[in-house]
Write an enzyme that holds these catalytic residues in place. Structure first.
Site, short mmCIF file in Angstrom:
data_model
loop_
_atom_site.label_atom_id
_atom_site.label_comp_id
_atom_site.label_asym_id
_atom_site.label_seq_id
_atom_site.Cartn_x
_atom_site.Cartn_y
_atom_site.Cartn_z
N ASP A 57 -14.30 109.55 74.17
CA ASP A 57 -14.19 110.20 72.86
C ASP A 57 -13.75 111.64 73.11
O ASP A 57 -13.79 112.13 74.24
CB ASP A 57 -15.54 110.19 72.12
CG ASP A 57 -15.38 110.21 70.61
OD1 ASP A 57 -15.66 109.21 69.95
OD2 ASP A 57 -14.93 111.26 70.07
N ILE A 58 -13.34 112.29 72.03
CA ILE A 58 -13.06 113.73 72.10
C ILE A 58 -14.37 114.50 71.84
O ILE A 58 -14.49 115.66 72.20
CB ILE A 58 -11.96 114.10 71.08
CG1 ILE A 58 -11.27 115.40 71.45
CG2 ILE A 58 -12.48 114.12 69.67
CD1 ILE A 58 -10.02 115.67 70.62
N GLY A 95 -11.21 104.77 68.42
CA GLY A 95 -11.05 106.21 68.33
C GLY A 95 -9.99 106.64 67.33
O GLY A 95 -8.98 105.95 67.16
N VAL A 97 -9.02 109.37 63.66
CA VAL A 97 -9.46 109.83 62.34
C VAL A 97 -9.84 108.60 61.52
O VAL A 97 -9.07 107.64 61.47
CB VAL A 97 -8.31 110.61 61.67
CG1 VAL A 97 -8.64 110.91 60.22
CG2 VAL A 97 -8.00 111.88 62.45
N SER A 98 -11.01 108.61 60.89
CA SER A 98 -11.49 107.40 60.23
C SER A 98 -11.59 107.54 58.71
O SER A 98 -12.16 106.65 58.06
CB SER A 98 -12.85 107.00 60.81
OG SER A 98 -13.79 108.03 60.55
N ASN A 135 -9.47 98.03 56.03
CA ASN A 135 -9.13 97.52 54.69
C ASN A 135 -8.15 98.45 53.99
O ASN A 135 -7.50 98.04 53.01
CB ASN A 135 -10.39 97.33 53.85
CG ASN A 135 -11.06 98.63 53.48
OD1 ASN A 135 -10.74 99.23 52.44
ND2 ASN A 135 -11.96 99.12 54.30
N TYR A 159 -4.09 107.67 56.29
CA TYR A 159 -4.98 106.93 57.19
C TYR A 159 -4.62 105.45 57.18
O TYR A 159 -4.46 104.82 58.24
CB TYR A 159 -6.43 107.16 56.74
CG TYR A 159 -7.44 106.22 57.34
CD1 TYR A 159 -7.81 106.30 58.67
CD2 TYR A 159 -8.03 105.22 56.55
CE1 TYR A 159 -8.73 105.43 59.22
CE2 TYR A 159 -8.96 104.36 57.08
CZ TYR A 159 -9.30 104.46 58.41
OH TYR A 159 -10.22 103.59 58.94
N SER A 188 -16.48 97.74 55.26
CA SER A 188 -17.38 98.90 55.28
C SER A 188 -18.53 98.56 56.21
O SER A 188 -19.43 97.81 55.83
CB SER A 188 -17.93 99.17 53.87
OG SER A 188 -16.86 99.32 52.94
N ARG A 197 -18.70 98.65 45.30
CA ARG A 197 -17.53 98.18 46.06
C ARG A 197 -17.95 97.57 47.39
O ARG A 197 -17.43 96.54 47.82
CB ARG A 197 -16.55 99.34 46.25
CG ARG A 197 -15.36 99.01 47.11
CD ARG A 197 -14.39 100.18 47.26
NE ARG A 197 -13.49 99.93 48.37
CZ ARG A 197 -13.74 100.25 49.63
NH1 ARG A 197 -14.87 100.88 49.96
NH2 ARG A 197 -12.87 99.96 50.58
#
Ligand SMILES: NC(=O)c1ccc[n+]([C@@H]2O[C@H](COP(=O)([O-])OP(=O)(O)OC[C@H]3O[C@@H](n4cnc5c(N)ncnc54)[C@H](O)[C@@H]3O)[C@@H](O)[C@H]2O)c1
Length: 288
Positions: A57-58, A95, A97-98, A135, A159, A188, A197
């Site tokens: 990871d960063i 890894g 941006v999520s 998704n 994203y 999710s 949702r």
């Protein structure tokens, strides 16, 4: 079967009945994004499936535990990713941006990042990748629609576009280089669904772990796209095209229904009530 997917298949043994049983253990498994929400969970739940788990990871990963290797790495750094992947048998690529962010951030971590991971996999003959897609590659479909793996992608932001690109990279590296991937369009994945949702999109950590196990060890997956959701009552997604994975979710959001439905109803014109991608469809643009 390609030469580099042979390594994985070599650990599979045919039973007298003809079905295939895998040893379910790799020598060294790389987990990117290991300091993140899912990475912290999978650092433990994937432990049985490899003699050595290489965590990257960063962000800070703490000290390496038994049979762990900690290798800090920025996915945007091609040479660093190349060194990271060397010596690994398979990669679980979480890894990046999520959430929805400015394009430049997504470009570095997700778009360059996924390219670097596959280039390194090619150079080091890694035969299997599990890609944490989302998704949000289909986020602009309405919640009234039922989708399968062949449905048109309708990314709901930068994203989602990056995850859509990642799926194309996975397909390309299979077609061109024989590297197999399961792209999991994660719904999710949190301890429990926290809104209406998520009653449709929730994926328990247990089911996520099972799905990753199937994705690592099922022979001959080529590039498979699978939706990552538990056995929720009101699912939007049909996984018949990924039936060969044998994924049978054990959990359901139903046990949280009473709690979730205590929340005020969502307005009919709220993106959370309209689109599969929910609020992501209304975020950005940034910096205007
Ligand atoms: N949790 C979910 O419900 C969900 C849903 C859909 C998709 N996903 C995907 O699954 C993966 C894991 O999700 P999460 O919820 O754990 O996200 P997270 O944000 O908690 O974890 C992502 C990790 O990636 C790391 N990272 C970011 N940029 C990086 C870079 N340039 N180089 C190296 N590492 C970098 C972060 O430090 C972080 O630890 C992500 O790829 C996400 O897009 C998750």
């Amino acid at each position: 079967m390609s030469e580099i997917s042979q390594n994985l298949a070599d650990s599979a043994a045919a039973t007298p009945g003809g079905s295939v049983v895998t040893a379910h253990r790799l020598n060294r498994l790389l987990l990117t994004g290991a300091a993140g929400g899912l990475g912290k969970v999978l650092r433990h739940s994937l432990r049985p499936f490899a003699s050595t788990l290489r965590l990257s990871d960063i962000a800070d990963l703490g000290a390496a535990g038994p049979d762990e290797e900690v290798v800090p790495c920025n996915l945007a750094d091609k040479a660093a990713v190349d060194a990271l992947v060397a010596g690994c048998d398979a990669i679980v690529h979480l890894g990046g941006v999520s959430v929805e962010r400015p394009f430049e951030e997504v470009l570095e971590a997700n778009i360059k990042g996924v390219f670097h991971v596959y280039e390194a996999a090619r150079r080091h003959q890694v035969g299997r990748v599990v890609f944490a897609s989302s998704n949000h590659v289909i986020g602009f479909h309405k919640q009234t629609e039922r989708l399968d793996a062949a449905s048109q992608r309708r990314p709901d932001g930068y994203y989602g576009l990056s995850k859509s690109f990642g799926e194309d990279v996975a397909q390309f590296y299979f077609d061109r280089h024989g590297i197999e991937t399961v792209s999991i369009r994660i719904g999710s994945s949190f301890p429990e669904p926290v809104n209406r949702r998520m009653m449709s999109t929730w994926l328990s950590y247990r089911d996520l772990t099972t799905l990753i196990e199937k994705s690592l060890f099922t022979p001959g997956v080529k590039h498979t796209v699978v939706y990552g959701a538990s056995a929720n009552r009101d699912l939007w997604w049909d996984n018949h095209a990924a039936a060969h994975l044998g994924f049978e979710p054990q959990d359901t959001s139903e046990v949280f229904r009473d709690k979730v439905e205590q929340q005020p109803p969502v307005a009919a014109d709220d993106p959370n009530a309209i689109y599969q991608g929910g609020a992501f469809t209304a975020q950005g643009p940034f910096g205007d």
